[in-house]
Each structure stands twice: as C-alpha cells, then as structure tokens.
Design an enzyme around this catalytic site. Structure first.
Site, PDB file in Angstrom:
ATOM      1  N   SER A  94     -52.185  -7.531  10.596  1.00 31.32           N
ATOM      2  CA  SER A  94     -53.260  -6.716  11.154  1.00 31.32           C
ATOM      3  C   SER A  94     -52.858  -5.869  12.351  1.00 31.32           C
ATOM      4  CB  SER A  94     -54.446  -7.610  11.534  1.00 31.32           C
ATOM      5  OG  SER A  94     -55.135  -7.995  10.376  1.00 31.32           O
ATOM      6  N   GLU A 104       0.797  -1.223   0.000  1.00 28.52           N
ATOM      7  CA  GLU A 104       0.000   0.000   0.000  1.00 28.52           C
ATOM      8  C   GLU A 104       0.831   1.277   0.000  1.00 28.52           C
ATOM      9  OE1 GLU A 104      -3.545   0.388  -0.071  1.00 28.52           O
ATOM     10  OE2 GLU A 104      -3.221  -1.645  -0.788  1.00 28.52           O
TER      11      GLU A 104
END
Length: 752
Positions: free
Chosen positions: A386, A99
């Site tokens: 419901s 990196e």
C-alpha cells in the site's frame, strides 16, 4: 575457320581474366577503403588512463567546506586489482600458453591465427557442425573486455585489430598482460585472477600453485562450462590441456607437469578476511559511478571498474557521516533485530535530503556488514504494497482533477471487468465496507476499494505514466511474456494495491515520496556530485534528472493526508516529538514485506523489512515502523525546519470544516455526530453545500447493516489477487481546531 575460332576463344579467355583481375582489384580497393575508414573513424582506447595505478578516493565536505576522505578504493586491502609483479609467473604463462602462445612476438594480432580463423569461418558456411576457431590474441580479447564490443562482423573485427595494434604501440606487453589478467571474466561473477583466486581457492593470487593457476586459466575460454563449482570434471580436463600446452612450450618441466597433474585441488570460497569492509553507502557510490561511466561515457563494465579502482579518481559524495553513523548503529544493534523462530529478518533503509535529491545515508542489510559490494537490499526490488497508493493513485488523481481533497469515495462491494474479460472483486481484510468516506479517510485507513475505484476512473495508463515519468520509477513492467503467460503492471490490482511484477527498490520509492515532500519537485536520488580525474580535471558532473512531478497544491494536500497515518493511524509508532512527520505504511500479500515510507520537512526515508526468500513475517505490528523511528528520531534537527509550513508553499491554501460522511460543509449535526474534520483546500476552491440529516440517516442505515466495523484494523489482504494487497491505516490528521473524527481513532500499537 580454325584460326577464327582460336581468336574467338582467346578473346573469351582474355575477357575472363580481365574480369577476374577487375574483381580482385575491386576487392583490394574496397579492402583498402574499408581499412582506411576503420583507421579514421575508430577511436583508439585511452592507454594513458588504463596504465594509471593510482588510488581513487571518495570524499565529502564537512560543515566548514573541508574535504574529508570517506574511503580509499585502492589500497593494501583491495582484493580486486593485483599488480603485475604480484601475479605468479605460472599464472601468466598458463594464460599465454592456452590463449596466445605468440603473445610476446606479434604486433597485437596474429596473422597465422587470423588466417586460420577466417578459413574456418568460410568452411562453417557449408559445415554448420564445424567448431568455432578463435583467432583473437590476448590484446584483442583485452580490447573486447575494455570496450564491451563483441558482435561478430567483419567491421567489428577490423576495428578490434586496429585498436589492438594501437594499444600495443602505447603499452608494453607486461602492461597489456596485467590489464588482461585483471579484467578477464572467470565465471562466478569474477573479473580478474585476484577475485577468482579468492572465490575458487580462498587465498591471495600470489599464493596459488601451478595446478591452481592452470585450473583458473582453463575457465576463460568457456566460463560456464569450465567453472569448477558447476562442472569440476570439465575443469580438470581443461586444466590438463593447459598444463600440457605449458609443457609443450617449455614453460614447465616434465616433473612439474606430473606434480601439478596429481595435485588434488581444494575449491572453497574466501569468507572475507579483509579489515577494510566498505559501507553500504560506499557500495552504492561504486555501483552508481560504474553505471554512469557505462551509460554516459560508453565504457565497458570492466573499463569502468578499472577506472574506479586504479584511475586516481576523486569522487565527491553526498553522504552525511553523522546520519550514516546513526543508521549503522541502529542496524547493528542486536536489540533492534527483528526475529521470528530465531531467524533474523533482513531490512534496508535509505535517507534522502529531498530539497537536493542527495542520498545522505544507506544501509542495505541487518547486522554487521561482512564484506564489500555484497547484496544490497536498498537497491533490490520488492513489492511495495500500500505504499504505492499515494504515488500511483491519489497524487495523480488530485493532480489531474479526477478527485479533489473533499471528494467522497465509495467503499462498497465492487466488481471490475478487466481488459481480458475476467473480473476482479477486491475486498478489505474484515470483509466489511465503510460506505461513503472522504479521501483523507480512504488514505488513512488504506481502504482497497476506494483506491481501485479511483484508479479505474482515472485510468491505468495515467497512473503508470505518472509513476514512470513523473516519479522516476524505472522497474515497472509494461508487458512481458513468461511461461505462465503475459504479465503487465498496467493493471488495476498492481497499481492500486502494489502487487507489481518486479517491485520497487527502497531507493526509488524514497525518491518518489521525496517529490511529494519537496513541494512537488522530483530530483533523481544520487550519491555523488562530481568526479575528477587524476589531474584534477572535471571528468563528470552529476546532473540528476529534475522536473516538476506535481503541482505544489497536490504535494501539500498529500502531505496533509499522509500526516494522518503518523498522527492517528497505523504509523503512529513512527511518531516522535520536535518535528512534523508524514508517511505511509505498507504490507504485501501473505505478509512477505513490510514498509514505512515517511518524511520530515528535511528528509525522506524509506524502510523495508522482509526475508531474502519471501516468507510470511507474521509478527505483531509493522517492524519497519519502529526501525524508521529509531533512526529518524536520533537525527539532529536543531538547525532543520520543524514544520512543513516552513518548506511548503501554504500561501494559497486554507482549511475548512467538512463532514467526513457527506463531504459537504459541516453543520451542528455533523459536530454532534463527531464527523467533522478540517479539509485543506486551495483558497479559491468553490464553496460546498451544507450537510444535512439525510446523509447521517443513510450512514446509520449502513451501520445497521454491519457495513462499518469497530474492530481493530488488519492488513487488507485481497486473496483473489495474489501479489496485490494493501493495509488499513485508520485515522485523521490532527485538526487546527482540535477536532478529529473519533470513529477511526486507534492506538499506536495497532497492526495495519
């Protein structure tokens, strides 16, 4: 003549060079101004808070106001953060090699890499096929991880470089590398090398070999491509690149390179060996704090997690340890497991003190919890069935005067024409209709057609806004384009029967019902009240959203009606003595979900039961009901109010005798027919006309046409609208006079 021409050309050249010089001067000036602006207006990263390595503590106050530790978030069992000296040298070198090979010598940005990346970007303007060249150093990548800012722009890159240089001045190289290795994303939801070590190799990061370190380091540049589980071949290729770079830089010898290259990698996950497994409540606190730090403080997720685990925070929680203990004991008791064909169903439950909005207990799964921060069904979305009717239809309809507590609704065949021109004909599970019914009966029996007709009369926009703005439901879908077409929860079936696109979480459903129980006042459910930093300074005080969701009279009338479900309806299995109860059962299409949302004068609790992958439950009764009762009946109510009259403002309310057939004032005819019930109304409600024989004769005619049924109620499964379904809940509330409508009285063991 030639002399004049030469002079003219010289003037042109002089003018051209002046122009170039002027342009360069402008560019340099603009650059200086831009850099100066970046330095002035870019806020540097708080290095002091990042370098703290202190245990964060979750605590609560006992009855005497004494602080009691609930959980230490950074201790020997923590698997999220790893100190620098515990990270293998091979792991550090592997990341530096692949990196940022000049990491230990540059000031935060690498001039050579930055110049090369800039040149590459310029070439890509003309050559789109040219690969992207990354110029970010490890320090710059850390800045991205901590700020969450990764947009591609010159300004953002300048801000990133500025912050990186400032960070290098505040922290040592080792501290920066430690932060980086603990926050870098490594696929499979892994942030940091410690988590990645557990996920990919099932071991502590300190135990990794050189080959394993190189494999993990190779993931970072393109996580989805180099993920060992998704693409092991690509991961192996990248591992060899990492090892080659390490050898090139003299970090490893030729022999070490060959040995690592030949090592066979054994990828397998850690099944969880930690002795410290966070409770679901702690999981929920961590999730809530992280979300608030991101949304309200602008932190990135990585930085929020860093602060939570190592920032020395003190987080004051809302937990009631006795209620949490009771909830966990029920959910880990094998006698309470709900099984079908030997497979255990999942369940979740949330308990809220509705007068404060404080979450007192949470369980997000059935059985013994196996790990920390695992999937939590208490915050997951499922269709509510419901249980949506009281909050999406009847409460707003009462609130806005669309219906009154004594209104008579029609349960008759009805076809609705929808906005797209199609039609929808809802039905009840038995295929029959009850004709004229009271609002209380429609709610108690959970009739689909009265709910849809009421919603249609009120308007779906009103219902949608009431759920979202009044009751804090955040998961509604207004409009979404999918491969199958456009979907929206602004629809009759979705809002009247509960077949929402994404669903509602048990936690948010509990918050909505708590508003009814709390005299109509909504308080956003929350798991903590304050966060203090490592110095004891107040960092964040929870300020939950609080507002009036509905009038007090609406909440009282809804409570009166919801008591029927528990007293004589399908929720009778939830009833226990000593305290008044109200609630609503729920079942979704194809029996995929079962619910019970209920409350006492002090606590609101919601229970969900179902499978991780939606599958038909098909067991007798509603398994959410006995689970709810098993927990709520064990809570100590000794010092709690026993009656809703102790917490709700009944002063402006009164009862009157009404006929359930006509909705008019009851007479002797109604009493002989057994259709009298006590209706709760405002004291200044206008007087009703008196019922007469004509209404009962009409009812008898309807019954003669088989519009009424005496068979046991079943779920109202509307097969014409998949994912939209309700259930019957036949009953009336117990009346002050001792009367009730016996025509809809059923036993406690009935299925919805």
């Amino acid at each position: 003549m030639k002399t004049k021409t030469r002079k003219k050309n010289k003037k042109k050249r002089f003018g051209f060079f002046n122009f170039i010089f002027l342009m360069l001067a402008c560019l340099v000036g603009a650059g200086i101004i831009a850099v100066s602006a970046v330095c002035i207006f870019t806020e540097p990263i708080d290095a002091e808070s990042l370098s703290i390595k202190m245990t964060s503590v979750l605590y609560y106050e006992d009855e005497d106001g004494k602080e009691v530790t609930l959980q230490n978030l950074y201790d020997d069992e923590n698997r999220t953060w790893v100190d620098f000296d515990k990270i293998p040298l091979d792991m550090k070198n592997a990341f530096v090699a692949i990196e940022d090979e000049r990491f230990f010598t540059h000031p935060g940005f690498d001039i050579k890499r930055t110049a090369a990346a800039t040149l590459n970007s310029a070439i890509r303007i003309f050559d789109k096929n040219r690969s992207v060249y990354g110029g970010s150093t490890i320090t710059q990548q850390l800045v991205k991880n901590l700020t969450g800012e990764d947009k591609r722009s010159v300004l953002r890159k300048l801000q990133e470089i500025y912050r990186a240089v400032r960070l290098e001045g505040d922290l040592s190289k080792n501290e920066i590398l430690e932060l980086y290795l603990n926050t870098i994303y490594l696929s499979q939801n892994c942030n940091g090398v410690a988590t990645a070590s557990r996920v990919y190799f099932g071991k502590d990061v300190s135990e990794l070999s050189l080959a394993e370190c190189a494999s993990i380091a190779g993931i970072t540049q393109y996580p989805s491509k180099y993920d060992p589980y998704i693409n092991p071949e690509a991961n192996k290729e990248k591992q060899m690149v990492v090892l080659g770079k390490m050898k090139e830089l003299g970090m490893i010898s030729e022999a070490e390179y060959k040995e690592a290259a030949e090592e066979k990698l054994d990828f397998h996950r850690d099944e969880g060996t930690s002795n410290s497994v966070y409770s679901y409540f702690v999981d929920t606190v961590i999730s809530s704090v992280s979300k608030d730090l991101v949304n309200k403080y602008g932190y990135s997720e990585a930085m929020a997690q860093q602060m939570i685990y190592t920032g020395g925070l003190k987080i004051k929680c809302t937990i009631d340890p006795e209620i949490q203990k009771t909830l966990e004991s029920v959910y880990t008791d094998e006698s309470n497991y709900v099984t079908k064909n030997g497979e255990m169903m999942q369940s979740a439950m949330v308990i809220i003190e509705h007068s404060t909005g404080e979450i007192k207990a949470v369980v997000g799964g059935m059985g013994e919890k196996k790990g920390s921060l695992i999937f939590n069904h208490a915050t997951a979305l499922r269709q509510p069935g419901s249980t949506i009717k009281p909050i999406a239809v009847y409460a707003p309809a009462l609130e806005y005067g669309v219906i009154k507590s004594g209104s008579v609704l029609e349960d008759v065949p009805t076809t609705f024409t929808l906005s797209d021109g199609s039609t929808w004909t809802p039905r009840n599970s038995n295929g029959r209709f009850s004709g004229a019914v009271s609002v209380k009966t429609a709610i108690a029996r959970s009739l689909n057609i009265p709910a849809a007709r009421t919603l249609d009369k009120m308007g779906i926009d009103t219902s949608f806004d009431f759920l979202e703005n009044n009751l804090g439901i955040t998961s509604l879908v207004e409009r979404r384009e999918t491969e199958a077409g456009i979907v929206s929860d602004k629809a009759l079936a979705a809002l009247s029967l509960g077949g929402l696109t994404d669903g509602i979480s048990p936690l948010e459903l509990a918050g909505a019902y708590a508003a009814i129980a709390n005299d109509g006042k909504y308080i956003e459910p929350h798991t903590y009240t304050e966060i203090r930093d490592y110095n004891g300074e107040l960092l964040f005080a929870a300020r939950p959203e609080t507002h009036r969701a509905m009038k007090t009279t609406t909440s009282i009338i809804m409570t009166d009606m919801l008591r029927a479900v528990v007293s004589y309806g399908t929720g009778t299995g939830a009833a226990f003595s000593g305290v008044e109860l109200a609630g609503k059962t729920g079942t979704t299409t194809n029996d995929h979900d079962r619910w019970f949302a209920g409350y006492t004068p002090s606590y609101t609790a919601v229970t969900w039961v179902g499978y991780d992958i939606p599958t038909a439950i098909n067991v007798p009764g509603n398994p959410a009901v006995p689970l709810w009762k098993s927990v709520m009946s064990k809570i100590n109510y000794e010092d709690q109010p026993k009656s809703f009259r102790e917490v709700l403002s009944y002063d402006d309310m009164s009862y009157r005798s009404v006929c359930s057939v006509s909705g008019l004032a009851a007479t002797d005819i109604c009493r002989e027919a057994g259709t009298v019930y006590s209706q709760l109304v405002e004291k200044d409600a206008p007087a009703l006309g008196k019922c007469n024989e004509s209404y009962h004769e009409k009812k008898e005619d309807e019954e003669g046409e088989s519009t009424e049924t005496t068979e046991k109620p079943k779920d109202n499964d509307n097969t014409q609208t998949p994912a939209n379904q309700g259930q019957t809940a036949p009953s009336h509330n117990p009346e002050p006079s001792g009367k009730q409508d016996n025509s809809t009285k059923y036993g406690a063991d009935e299925v919805e």
